[in-house]
Design a protein around this motif. Structure first.
Motif, PDB file in Angstrom:
ATOM      1  N   PRO A  65       0.822  -1.072  -0.114  1.00  0.00           N
ATOM      2  CA  PRO A  65      -0.024  -0.063   0.049  1.00  0.00           C
ATOM      3  C   PRO A  65       0.771   1.198   0.125  1.00  0.00           C
ATOM      4  O   PRO A  65       0.493   2.016  -0.529  1.00  0.00           O
ATOM      5  CB  PRO A  65      -0.856  -0.249   1.307  1.00  0.00           C
ATOM      6  CG  PRO A  65      -0.902  -1.564   1.759  1.00  0.00           C
ATOM      7  CD  PRO A  65       0.560  -2.223   1.131  1.00  0.00           C
ATOM      8  N   THR A  66       1.979   1.181   0.759  1.00  0.00           N
ATOM      9  CA  THR A  66       2.910   2.467   0.871  1.00  0.00           C
ATOM     10  C   THR A  66       3.230   2.561  -0.737  1.00  0.00           C
ATOM     11  O   THR A  66       3.563   3.782  -0.988  1.00  0.00           O
ATOM     12  CB  THR A  66       4.042   2.233   1.882  1.00  0.00           C
ATOM     13  OG1 THR A  66       3.452   2.024   2.986  1.00  0.00           O
ATOM     14  CG2 THR A  66       5.160   3.364   1.438  1.00  0.00           C
ATOM     15  N   MET A  67       3.899   1.482  -1.400  1.00  0.00           N
ATOM     16  CA  MET A  67       4.446   1.664  -2.804  1.00  0.00           C
ATOM     17  C   MET A  67       3.265   2.163  -3.879  1.00  0.00           C
ATOM     18  O   MET A  67       3.550   3.017  -4.436  1.00  0.00           O
ATOM     19  CB  MET A  67       4.821   0.337  -3.251  1.00  0.00           C
ATOM     20  CG  MET A  67       5.475   0.396  -4.559  1.00  0.00           C
ATOM     21  SD  MET A  67       6.874   1.617  -4.596  1.00  0.00           S
ATOM     22  CE  MET A  67       8.169   1.073  -3.681  1.00  0.00           C
ATOM     23  N   THR A  68       2.154   1.740  -3.405  1.00  0.00           N
ATOM     24  CA  THR A  68       1.019   2.272  -4.312  1.00  0.00           C
ATOM     25  C   THR A  68       0.767   3.784  -4.032  1.00  0.00           C
ATOM     26  O   THR A  68       0.704   4.427  -5.202  1.00  0.00           O
ATOM     27  CB  THR A  68      -0.403   1.624  -3.995  1.00  0.00           C
ATOM     28  OG1 THR A  68      -0.249   0.170  -4.199  1.00  0.00           O
ATOM     29  CG2 THR A  68      -1.481   2.274  -4.781  1.00  0.00           C
ATOM     30  N   LYS A  69       1.014   4.420  -2.912  1.00  0.00           N
ATOM     31  CA  LYS A  69       1.114   5.669  -2.967  1.00  0.00           C
ATOM     32  C   LYS A  69       2.100   6.276  -3.426  1.00  0.00           C
ATOM     33  O   LYS A  69       2.086   7.534  -3.983  1.00  0.00           O
ATOM     34  CB  LYS A  69       0.941   6.102  -1.367  1.00  0.00           C
ATOM     35  CG  LYS A  69      -0.413   5.889  -0.760  1.00  0.00           C
ATOM     36  CD  LYS A  69      -0.385   5.950   0.850  1.00  0.00           C
ATOM     37  CE  LYS A  69      -1.573   5.460   1.503  1.00  0.00           C
ATOM     38  NZ  LYS A  69      -1.444   5.475   2.975  1.00  0.00           N
ATOM     39  N   LEU A  70       3.414   5.823  -3.434  1.00  0.00           N
ATOM     40  CA  LEU A  70       4.605   6.495  -3.855  1.00  0.00           C
ATOM     41  C   LEU A  70       4.498   6.313  -5.433  1.00  0.00           C
ATOM     42  O   LEU A  70       4.855   7.331  -5.872  1.00  0.00           O
ATOM     43  CB  LEU A  70       5.788   5.462  -3.499  1.00  0.00           C
ATOM     44  CG  LEU A  70       6.311   5.821  -2.247  1.00  0.00           C
ATOM     45  CD1 LEU A  70       7.395   4.914  -1.699  1.00  0.00           C
ATOM     46  CD2 LEU A  70       6.969   7.028  -1.982  1.00  0.00           C
ATOM     47  N   VAL A  71       3.957   5.387  -5.915  1.00  0.00           N
ATOM     48  CA  VAL A  71       3.997   5.143  -7.296  1.00  0.00           C
ATOM     49  C   VAL A  71       3.018   6.349  -7.780  1.00  0.00           C
ATOM     50  O   VAL A  71       3.060   6.860  -9.060  1.00  0.00           O
ATOM     51  CB  VAL A  71       3.571   3.923  -7.852  1.00  0.00           C
ATOM     52  CG1 VAL A  71       3.181   3.976  -9.389  1.00  0.00           C
ATOM     53  CG2 VAL A  71       4.743   2.799  -7.622  1.00  0.00           C
ATOM     54  N   VAL A  75       3.995   9.126 -10.526  1.00  0.00           N
ATOM     55  CA  VAL A  75       3.216   8.851 -11.999  1.00  0.00           C
ATOM     56  C   VAL A  75       2.553  10.393 -12.172  1.00  0.00           C
ATOM     57  O   VAL A  75       2.914  11.044 -13.228  1.00  0.00           O
ATOM     58  CB  VAL A  75       1.978   8.085 -12.103  1.00  0.00           C
ATOM     59  CG1 VAL A  75       1.386   8.251 -12.854  1.00  0.00           C
ATOM     60  CG2 VAL A  75       2.688   6.482 -12.102  1.00  0.00           C
ATOM     61  N   GLU A  76       2.243  11.079 -10.941  1.00  0.00           N
ATOM     62  CA  GLU A  76       1.609  12.417 -11.185  1.00  0.00           C
ATOM     63  C   GLU A  76       2.786  13.345 -11.417  1.00  0.00           C
ATOM     64  O   GLU A  76       2.714  14.383 -12.520  1.00  0.00           O
ATOM     65  CB  GLU A  76       1.092  12.924  -9.868  1.00  0.00           C
ATOM     66  CG  GLU A  76      -0.327  12.277  -9.580  1.00  0.00           C
ATOM     67  CD  GLU A  76      -0.820  13.009  -8.358  1.00  0.00           C
ATOM     68  OE1 GLU A  76      -0.052  13.413  -7.400  1.00  0.00           O
ATOM     69  OE2 GLU A  76      -1.898  12.787  -8.171  1.00  0.00           O
ATOM     70  N   ARG A  77       3.931  13.158 -11.184  1.00  0.00           N
ATOM     71  CA  ARG A  77       4.934  14.063 -11.482  1.00  0.00           C
ATOM     72  C   ARG A  77       5.620  13.941 -12.750  1.00  0.00           C
ATOM     73  O   ARG A  77       6.557  14.565 -13.218  1.00  0.00           O
ATOM     74  CB  ARG A  77       6.185  13.916 -10.393  1.00  0.00           C
ATOM     75  CG  ARG A  77       5.777  14.553  -8.980  1.00  0.00           C
ATOM     76  CD  ARG A  77       6.861  14.257  -8.194  1.00  0.00           C
ATOM     77  NE  ARG A  77       6.302  14.846  -6.757  1.00  0.00           N
ATOM     78  CZ  ARG A  77       7.080  14.774  -5.568  1.00  0.00           C
ATOM     79  NH1 ARG A  77       8.279  14.488  -5.679  1.00  0.00           N
ATOM     80  NH2 ARG A  77       6.464  15.201  -4.577  1.00  0.00           N
ATOM     81  N   GLY A  78       5.342  12.621 -13.321  1.00  0.00           N
ATOM     82  CA  GLY A  78       5.744  12.285 -14.921  1.00  0.00           C
ATOM     83  C   GLY A  78       7.071  11.676 -14.586  1.00  0.00           C
ATOM     84  O   GLY A  78       7.787  11.415 -15.488  1.00  0.00           O
ATOM     85  N   TRP A  79       7.499  11.048 -13.454  1.00  0.00           N
ATOM     86  CA  TRP A  79       8.886  10.355 -13.223  1.00  0.00           C
ATOM     87  C   TRP A  79       8.657   8.938 -13.336  1.00  0.00           C
ATOM     88  O   TRP A  79       9.720   8.064 -13.479  1.00  0.00           O
ATOM     89  CB  TRP A  79       9.246  10.735 -11.512  1.00  0.00           C
ATOM     90  CG  TRP A  79       9.675  12.336 -11.430  1.00  0.00           C
ATOM     91  CD1 TRP A  79       9.759  13.155 -12.542  1.00  0.00           C
ATOM     92  CD2 TRP A  79      10.054  12.648 -10.339  1.00  0.00           C
ATOM     93  NE1 TRP A  79      10.282  14.295 -11.813  1.00  0.00           N
ATOM     94  CE2 TRP A  79      10.432  14.208 -10.677  1.00  0.00           C
ATOM     95  CE3 TRP A  79      10.305  12.361  -9.080  1.00  0.00           C
ATOM     96  CZ2 TRP A  79      10.905  15.055  -9.583  1.00  0.00           C
ATOM     97  CZ3 TRP A  79      10.587  13.426  -8.086  1.00  0.00           C
ATOM     98  CH2 TRP A  79      10.935  14.626  -8.407  1.00  0.00           C
TER      99      TRP A  79
END
Length: 151
Positions: A65-71, A75-79
């Protein structure tokens, strides 16, 4: 006389400790607001290539779940981008984008610039010793047998 290889566990332990200390010190000297988890995740993607979310969570040593938030943030930043998994059309894999690679490179340059004054005055032999140590560690960590085994 003690065999120098007998000291290997102690030396490796100290290498891990000093490496963590170096990273923490460099990060503290910068004024970056990013979570270390962001950089750890981008580094894992750089090193591992496109991977599924669960594998990325294992590589970064965080819960899924933490990785889901990080991703989501990345993704929002385009990284980071989601790509259809070539092995399973129902799944996606994650990959760092060129913007993500550039952000990671900029962060690394910032860390280096921040920590560089700590190493002013090293003589060429000391620089060569550090370079050789880095080379040895890279060779060992990049060897095929060093890949973490799946549980």
């Amino acid at each position: 006389m003690t065999n120098t290889t007998d000291r290997l566990p102690e030396v490796l332990g100290e290498l891990i400790v000093v490496s963590n200390k170096l990273t923490r010190m460099a990060a503290q000297l910068t004024e970056g607001a990013e979570s270390p988890a962001i950089w750890r995740t981008l580094s894992a993607l750089r090193d591992a290539g496109p991977v599924r979310l669960g594998e990325l969570a294992l590589l970064s040593r965080v819960a899924q779940p933490t990785m889901t938030k990080l991703v989501h943030t990345l993704v929002e930043r385009g990284w980071v981008e989601r790509i259809a998994d070539p092995a399973d059309a129902r799944a996606t894999v994650l990959a760092a984008t060129s913007s993500g690679h550039a952000a990671l490179a900029a962060w690394r340059a910032e860390l280096i610039a921040a920590i560089l004054p700590q190493f002013d005055g090293l003589d060429p032999d000391e620089v060569a010793a550090i370079a050789r140590a880095v080379q040895i560690v890279h060779q060992r960590l990049d060897a095929p047998s060093s890949t973490p085994k799946e549980a």
